[in-house]
Design an enzyme around this catalytic site. Structure first.
Site, PDB file in Angstrom:
ATOM      1  N   GLU A  56       0.870  -3.712  16.733  1.00  0.00           N
ATOM      2  CA  GLU A  56      -0.425  -3.906  17.400  1.00  0.00           C
ATOM      3  C   GLU A  56      -1.045  -5.192  16.866  1.00  0.00           C
ATOM      4  OE1 GLU A  56      -2.956  -0.594  16.298  1.00  0.00           O
ATOM      5  OE2 GLU A  56      -2.836  -1.091  14.174  1.00  0.00           O
ATOM      6  N   HIS A  93      -1.587   1.268  -4.331  1.00  0.00           N
ATOM      7  CA  HIS A  93      -1.957   2.681  -4.147  1.00  0.00           C
ATOM      8  C   HIS A  93      -1.049   3.584  -4.965  1.00  0.00           C
ATOM      9  CE1 HIS A  93      -4.079   1.769  -0.043  1.00  0.00           C
ATOM     10  NE2 HIS A  93      -4.835   1.498  -1.087  1.00  0.00           N
ATOM     11  N   GLY A 148       3.034  -4.585   8.970  1.00  0.00           N
ATOM     12  CA  GLY A 148       2.904  -3.144   9.203  1.00  0.00           C
ATOM     13  C   GLY A 148       1.702  -2.486   8.557  1.00  0.00           C
ATOM     14  N   THR A 149       0.560  -3.162   8.569  1.00  0.00           N
ATOM     15  CA  THR A 149      -0.656  -2.489   8.101  1.00  0.00           C
ATOM     16  C   THR A 149      -1.757  -2.654   9.131  1.00  0.00           C
ATOM     17  OG1 THR A 149      -2.346  -2.372   6.380  1.00  0.00           O
ATOM     18  CG2 THR A 149      -1.253  -4.491   6.618  1.00  0.00           C
ATOM     19  N   GLN A 166       0.848  -1.204   0.000  1.00  0.00           N
ATOM     20  CA  GLN A 166       0.000   0.000   0.000  1.00  0.00           C
ATOM     21  C   GLN A 166       0.876   1.244   0.000  1.00  0.00           C
ATOM     22  OE1 GLN A 166      -3.362  -0.629   3.068  1.00  0.00           O
ATOM     23  NE2 GLN A 166      -1.814  -2.130   3.577  1.00  0.00           N
ATOM     24  N   ASN A 167       2.186   1.043   0.164  1.00  0.00           N
ATOM     25  CA  ASN A 167       3.067   2.198   0.309  1.00  0.00           C
ATOM     26  C   ASN A 167       3.361   2.839  -1.043  1.00  0.00           C
ATOM     27  OD1 ASN A 167       3.056   1.649   2.961  1.00  0.00           O
ATOM     28  ND2 ASN A 167       5.059   0.665   3.023  1.00  0.00           N
ATOM     29  N   VAL A 168       3.708   4.111  -0.977  1.00  0.00           N
ATOM     30  CA  VAL A 168       3.929   4.894  -2.199  1.00  0.00           C
ATOM     31  C   VAL A 168       5.376   5.373  -2.253  1.00  0.00           C
ATOM     32  CG1 VAL A 168       1.513   5.624  -2.345  1.00  0.00           C
ATOM     33  CG2 VAL A 168       3.111   7.017  -1.015  1.00  0.00           C
ATOM     34  N   ASP A 169       6.258   4.715  -1.443  1.00  0.00           N
ATOM     35  CA  ASP A 169       7.603   5.243  -1.242  1.00  0.00           C
ATOM     36  C   ASP A 169       8.685   4.559  -2.085  1.00  0.00           C
ATOM     37  OD1 ASP A 169       8.081   2.747   0.066  1.00  0.00           O
ATOM     38  OD2 ASP A 169       7.621   3.599   2.033  1.00  0.00           O
TER      39      ASP A 169
HETATM   40  P1  NAD Z   1      -1.529   2.544   8.957  1.00  0.00           P
HETATM   41  O1  NAD Z   1      -0.874   3.837   9.318  1.00  0.00           O
HETATM   42  O2  NAD Z   1      -3.011   2.482   8.984  1.00  0.00           O
HETATM   43  O3  NAD Z   1      -1.002   1.375   9.894  1.00  0.00           O
HETATM   44  C1  NAD Z   1       0.361   1.177  10.117  1.00  0.00           C
HETATM   45  C2  NAD Z   1       0.500  -0.073  10.936  1.00  0.00           C
HETATM   46  O4  NAD Z   1       1.877  -0.330  11.080  1.00  0.00           O
HETATM   47  C3  NAD Z   1      -0.107   0.034  12.339  1.00  0.00           C
HETATM   48  O5  NAD Z   1      -0.915  -1.111  12.551  1.00  0.00           O
HETATM   49  C4  NAD Z   1       1.114   0.050  13.259  1.00  0.00           C
HETATM   50  O6  NAD Z   1       0.886  -0.650  14.471  1.00  0.00           O
HETATM   51  C5  NAD Z   1       2.127  -0.681  12.433  1.00  0.00           C
HETATM   52  N1  NAD Z   1       3.523  -0.297  12.685  1.00  0.00           N
HETATM   53  C6  NAD Z   1       4.025   0.935  12.891  1.00  0.00           C
HETATM   54  N2  NAD Z   1       5.347   0.886  13.016  1.00  0.00           N
HETATM   55  C7  NAD Z   1       5.708  -0.415  12.876  1.00  0.00           C
HETATM   56  C8  NAD Z   1       6.938  -1.099  12.901  1.00  0.00           C
HETATM   57  N3  NAD Z   1       8.094  -0.452  13.071  1.00  0.00           N
HETATM   58  N4  NAD Z   1       6.944  -2.435  12.743  1.00  0.00           N
HETATM   59  C9  NAD Z   1       5.770  -3.116  12.565  1.00  0.00           C
HETATM   60  N5  NAD Z   1       4.566  -2.506  12.527  1.00  0.00           N
HETATM   61  C10 NAD Z   1       4.531  -1.177  12.680  1.00  0.00           C
HETATM   62  O7  NAD Z   1      -0.921   2.147   7.560  1.00  0.00           O
HETATM   63  P2  NAD Z   1      -1.580   1.372   6.363  1.00  0.00           P
HETATM   64  O8  NAD Z   1      -2.347   0.234   6.889  1.00  0.00           O
HETATM   65  O9  NAD Z   1      -0.467   1.143   5.409  1.00  0.00           O
HETATM   66  O10 NAD Z   1      -2.603   2.430   5.727  1.00  0.00           O
HETATM   67  C11 NAD Z   1      -2.231   3.788   5.543  1.00  0.00           C
HETATM   68  C12 NAD Z   1      -2.348   4.298   4.126  1.00  0.00           C
HETATM   69  O11 NAD Z   1      -1.427   5.400   4.021  1.00  0.00           O
HETATM   70  C13 NAD Z   1      -1.925   3.296   3.104  1.00  0.00           C
HETATM   71  O12 NAD Z   1      -2.800   3.419   2.046  1.00  0.00           O
HETATM   72  C14 NAD Z   1      -0.542   3.736   2.635  1.00  0.00           C
HETATM   73  O13 NAD Z   1      -0.513   3.751   1.235  1.00  0.00           O
HETATM   74  C15 NAD Z   1      -0.421   5.177   3.053  1.00  0.00           C
HETATM   75  N6  NAD Z   1       0.906   5.468   3.640  1.00  0.00           N
HETATM   76  C16 NAD Z   1       2.041   5.168   2.949  1.00  0.00           C
HETATM   77  C17 NAD Z   1       3.281   5.420   3.513  1.00  0.00           C
HETATM   78  C18 NAD Z   1       4.514   5.052   2.752  1.00  0.00           C
HETATM   79  O14 NAD Z   1       4.475   4.982   1.522  1.00  0.00           O
HETATM   80  N7  NAD Z   1       5.624   4.781   3.442  1.00  0.00           N
HETATM   81  C19 NAD Z   1       3.378   6.001   4.784  1.00  0.00           C
HETATM   82  C20 NAD Z   1       2.207   6.327   5.449  1.00  0.00           C
HETATM   83  C21 NAD Z   1       0.969   6.043   4.876  1.00  0.00           C
END
Ligand code: NAD
Length: 282
Positions: free
Chosen positions: A257, A123, A229-230, A105-108
């Site tokens: 979590e 995404h 990590g989602t 789901q990440n965009v990075d």
């Molecule tokens: P979310 O923010 O809803 O959930 C993140 C999850 O990761 C949480 O359950 C948290 O407990 C867990 N987490 C945090 N740090 C962690 C670690 N170090 N190790 C293991 N688990 C960890 O994220 P989501 O479910 O990906 O949904 C958010 C939306 O925002 C997605 O659509 C995503 O595309 C976007 N997003 C992308 C980025 C990116 O590209 N890096 C960053 C933030 C959000």
């Protein structure tokens, strides 16, 4: 979580033939990119209704362009500097032993930088600029994102010296919509008259194709899904684990979590995923 849990997860990885690794913001947290829902995450400072939709972004760009500049700086700066962490690298390592599809789901762009080869960015990506029909126009480098941040900061530095009328009262940061677009245009090829944009999927938009259809297919054909990590709060992406499970896959989750899974490993992705992979294949 005990070492027995790691051994159990590693045994499942060894037994599997078709693995899907499904990742979210948490897999990149230890690369310095905050999840959007963290206390200091993006949505704490910028409301998703304004900054999570194209219409909202356009409205703010016209009425409060300095807010867009702040938003872009906050969003892009960590991604410009990010490097894959041990979790991304361990996920890429599984490919040397098993058939793996990474659905993210990440965009990075960090799974690609880590060396994974089959990646479905459902995404989209901040680094891929696409045209009106979502056709690929160009791929940005992290250095392009860094350059955008520098230009926005320079605009901020100049304007805060002059403190113009109408500037943001808390920061003195003023930028006109025209200046904002002239900073972004060289990267988004707006100057050609064609509206281009990063391929990221904002709220209310259709999922990125063909990645999404391929992701559903991969989930239904996996015998193991590793969910890293989602939070499972963003739909329709969050349907994928239950689709995989309904089709017979085991669910192994790594998260800080608890989420629904057959085996839940609590803690840091950058610690647990490498431990799983080295126990399975080391
Ligand atoms: P979310 O923010 O809803 O959930 C993140 C999850 O990761 C949480 O359950 C948290 O407990 C867990 N987490 C945090 N740090 C962690 C670690 N170090 N190790 C293991 N688990 C960890 O994220 P989501 O479910 O990906 O949904 C958010 C939306 O925002 C997605 O659509 C995503 O595309 C976007 N997003 C992308 C980025 C990116 O590209 N890096 C960053 C933030 C959000």
């Amino acid at each position: 979580m005990t070492s027995r849990d790691i051994e159990q997860g590693a045994a499942w990885i060894k037994e599997a033939r078709d693995i899907v690794v499904f990742t979210g913001a948490g897999v990149s947290a230890e690369s310095g990119i905050a999840t959007f829902r963290d206390e200091d995450g993006l949505w704490a400072k910028f409301s998703p209704s304004q900054f999570g939709t194209w219409q909202g972004l356009l409205d703010v760009a016209i009425s409060e362009p300095h807010r867009i500049a702040e938003y872009l700086t906050t969003l892009l700066d960590p991604i410009a500097a990010a490097r894959p962490n041990p979790a991304h690298r361990a996920i890429a390592e599984i490919e040397r032993h098993r058939r793996v599809t990474v659905i993210t789901q990440n965009v990075d762009g960090l799974h690609g930088d880590a060396g994974s080869s089959r990646i479905l960015e459902i995404h989209g990506s901040l680094l891929d600029i696409v045209g009106p029909m979502r056709e690929p126009i160009r791929r940005l480098h992290r250095s392009d994102l860094a350059r955008i941040v520098t230009l926005l900061r320079e605009a901020r530095g100049e304007s805060s010296m002059h403190r113009p009328m109408g500037a943001d009262p808390s920061t003195g940061f003023e930028i006109s919509p025209r200046d904002l677009f002239s900073i972004l245009a060289p990267f988004m090829t707006l100057g050609t008259g064609v509206f281009c944009r990063p391929s990221i999927v904002l709220f209310g938009e259709a999922m990125a194709e063909p990645a999404w259809s391929q992701a559903v297919h991969a989930a239904e054909n996996a015998d193991l899904m590793i969910v890293v990590g989602t939070s499972g709060m963003v739909y329709p992406a969050a349907f994928l684990p239950s689709q995989a499970r309904a089709a017979g896959a085991r669910l192994l989750a790594v998260n800080k979590e608890s989420i629904d899974a057959d085996l839940m490993l609590h803690g840091s992705a950058a610690e647990i995923v490498p431990a799983l992979v080295s126990t399975a294949f080391g």
